[in-house]
Design a protein around this motif. Structure first.
Motif, short mmCIF file in Angstrom:
data_model
loop_
_atom_site.label_atom_id
_atom_site.label_comp_id
_atom_site.label_asym_id
_atom_site.label_seq_id
_atom_site.Cartn_x
_atom_site.Cartn_y
_atom_site.Cartn_z
N THR A 11 40.79 42.91 39.59
CA THR A 11 41.85 42.18 40.29
C THR A 11 41.48 41.93 41.74
O THR A 11 40.91 42.78 42.43
CB THR A 11 43.19 42.95 40.29
N ASP A 39 39.59 45.18 44.36
CA ASP A 39 38.70 45.13 45.52
C ASP A 39 39.50 45.12 46.83
O ASP A 39 39.33 44.24 47.67
CB ASP A 39 37.80 43.89 45.45
N GLY A 81 33.00 40.58 44.51
CA GLY A 81 32.69 39.73 43.37
C GLY A 81 32.99 40.42 42.05
O GLY A 81 33.10 41.64 41.96
N LEU A 82 33.10 39.57 41.03
CA LEU A 82 33.48 40.03 39.70
C LEU A 82 32.41 40.92 39.08
O LEU A 82 32.73 41.94 38.45
CB LEU A 82 33.67 38.78 38.85
N PHE A 217 42.67 30.33 25.57
CA PHE A 217 42.64 30.60 27.00
C PHE A 217 43.77 29.80 27.65
O PHE A 217 43.89 28.60 27.43
CB PHE A 217 41.28 30.16 27.55
N SER A 225 43.07 30.93 41.67
CA SER A 225 41.73 31.23 41.17
C SER A 225 40.83 31.61 42.34
O SER A 225 40.97 31.09 43.43
CB SER A 225 41.16 30.02 40.45
N MET A 227 37.51 31.55 41.86
CA MET A 227 36.23 30.94 41.58
C MET A 227 36.01 29.77 42.53
O MET A 227 36.86 28.92 42.68
CB MET A 227 36.18 30.44 40.13
N1 LIG Z 1 37.82 43.21 41.65
C1 LIG Z 1 37.61 41.89 41.75
N2 LIG Z 1 38.25 41.04 40.91
C2 LIG Z 1 38.02 39.72 41.04
C3 LIG Z 1 37.14 39.17 42.02
N3 LIG Z 1 37.12 37.81 41.88
C4 LIG Z 1 37.98 37.52 40.88
N4 LIG Z 1 38.52 38.66 40.37
C5 LIG Z 1 39.45 38.80 39.24
O1 LIG Z 1 38.77 38.31 38.09
C6 LIG Z 1 39.67 37.63 37.23
C7 LIG Z 1 39.19 36.19 37.02
O2 LIG Z 1 39.22 35.50 38.25
P1 LIG Z 1 39.84 34.05 38.43
O3 LIG Z 1 39.89 33.80 39.87
O4 LIG Z 1 41.09 33.93 37.65
O5 LIG Z 1 38.71 33.13 37.78
P2 LIG Z 1 38.88 31.82 36.88
O6 LIG Z 1 39.76 32.21 35.73
O7 LIG Z 1 37.51 31.46 36.49
O8 LIG Z 1 39.53 30.83 37.78
C8 LIG Z 1 41.04 37.75 37.86
O9 LIG Z 1 41.70 38.87 37.31
C9 LIG Z 1 40.71 37.97 39.34
O10 LIG Z 1 41.72 38.66 40.04
C10 LIG Z 1 36.48 40.09 42.90
O11 LIG Z 1 35.70 39.73 43.78
N5 LIG Z 1 36.75 41.43 42.72
#
Ligand SMILES: Nc1nc2c(ncn2[C@@H]2O[C@H](COP(=O)(O)OP(=O)(O)O)[C@@H](O)[C@H]2O)c(=O)[nH]1
Ligand SMILES: [Mg+2]
Length: 260
Positions: A11, A39, A81-82, A217, A225, A227
């Protein structure tokens, strides 16, 4: 004996989404534990998850609820980052003896009701990908250009890397722990979509059984987002580099075979 499942939910700034996500998991996969990896979200997402976990523990201690699943929170100090968030979550899971580790977004895009089918498929697979782009898979509320970008990116990765996967960029998946233990997690430096491709490709190269299960999805309705264009570019550059490297490796192999 039933297998122990941990759902890792990364998250960042998901204040409006984290509680509904934890509720949905409780409703659809009540036996699975959850690890939220936050994070240091400035909006307090980590604290909300912490409060949720404490309330769950409290209810079980008082006997109001069966001592079933546990929710844990891993707090990281800054947005990294993820990819790094997942690697930390995987290490946490492997250190605690979970058998199956799930990746799942917090924003409602990944439906908890699809998770039992992913988990069932781990009976005969090491990695199960929730897939938007196999028959039965779907995306709700995406404009056409998002679909084109996702299908295009996945086609590019499939052709360049030679992996037989329709949705290698998706982030709703289940790993058997044996596979995670066999992969060099310390070497995985990818951040965004690239992390998902990186892990899928490593699994294929390790000889793992990788299957795709259709999911629906749903584009997020709350929050934003994370991303960025940078993350898309990271994925394109990395896939191109890996593809070129793989091709020259295969070519060198073929050359050695004909020469020798
Ligand atoms: N811990 C952490 N979670 C992240 C980070 N970037 C995104 N997320 C989480 O990863 C998940 C997917 O991100 P999202 O922004 O929805 O990506 P999208 O679905 O491709 O637009 C969500 O639960 C975000 O909160 C990060 O840098 N650190
Ligand atoms: Mg999302």
């Amino acid at each position: 004996m039933s297998r122990r499942v941990l759902v890792v939910v990364p998250t960042y700034q998901e204040r409006e989404n984290v509680v509904p996500a934890l509720d949905a998991l409780g409703a659809h996969v009540p036996a699975a534990d959850v690890l939220v990896v936050d994070d240091g979200s400035p909006d307090g997402t980590g604290q909300l998850a912490e409060d949720y976990a404490a309330a769950l523990r409290g209810a079980a201690d008082r006997g109001d609820a069966p001592a079933g699943r546990a929710v844990h929170v891993l707090h990281r100090t800054a947005k990294q980052g993820l990819g790094p968030a997942y690697v930390a979550g995987f290490r946490w899971a492997l250190g605690r003896g979970y058998d199956v580790v799930v990746e799942m977004d917090a924003d409602g895009s990944h439906r908890a009701q699809d998770l039992p089918r992913l988990l069932a498929a781990t009976d005969s697979a090491d990695l199960v990908l929730g897939s938007r782009w196999v028959p039965g898979g779907a995306v709700e509320n995406w404009p056409w250009h998002r679909k084109v970008l996702s299908v295009g990116g996945n086609t590019y990765a499939r052709l360049l890397l030679g992996i037989p996967l329709r949705d290698a960029t998706g982030g709703f998946r289940a790993y058997r722990s044996e596979l995670l233990r066999a992969l060099p997690l310390g070497e995985v430096a990818s951040q965004g979509y690239c992390f998902q491709v990186d892990m899928a490709w490593r699994a294929v190269r390790a000889g793992a059984r990788v299957v795709e299960v259709p999911i629906t999805f749903v584009e997020r309705v709350r929050g934003q987002s994370k991303m960025s264009r940078g993350i898309v570019v990271e994925a394109l550059v990395a896939v191109t580099r890996w593809g070129m490297h793989e091709r020259s490796r295969r070519l060198a192999g073929a050359f050695r075979r004909t020469a020798g």
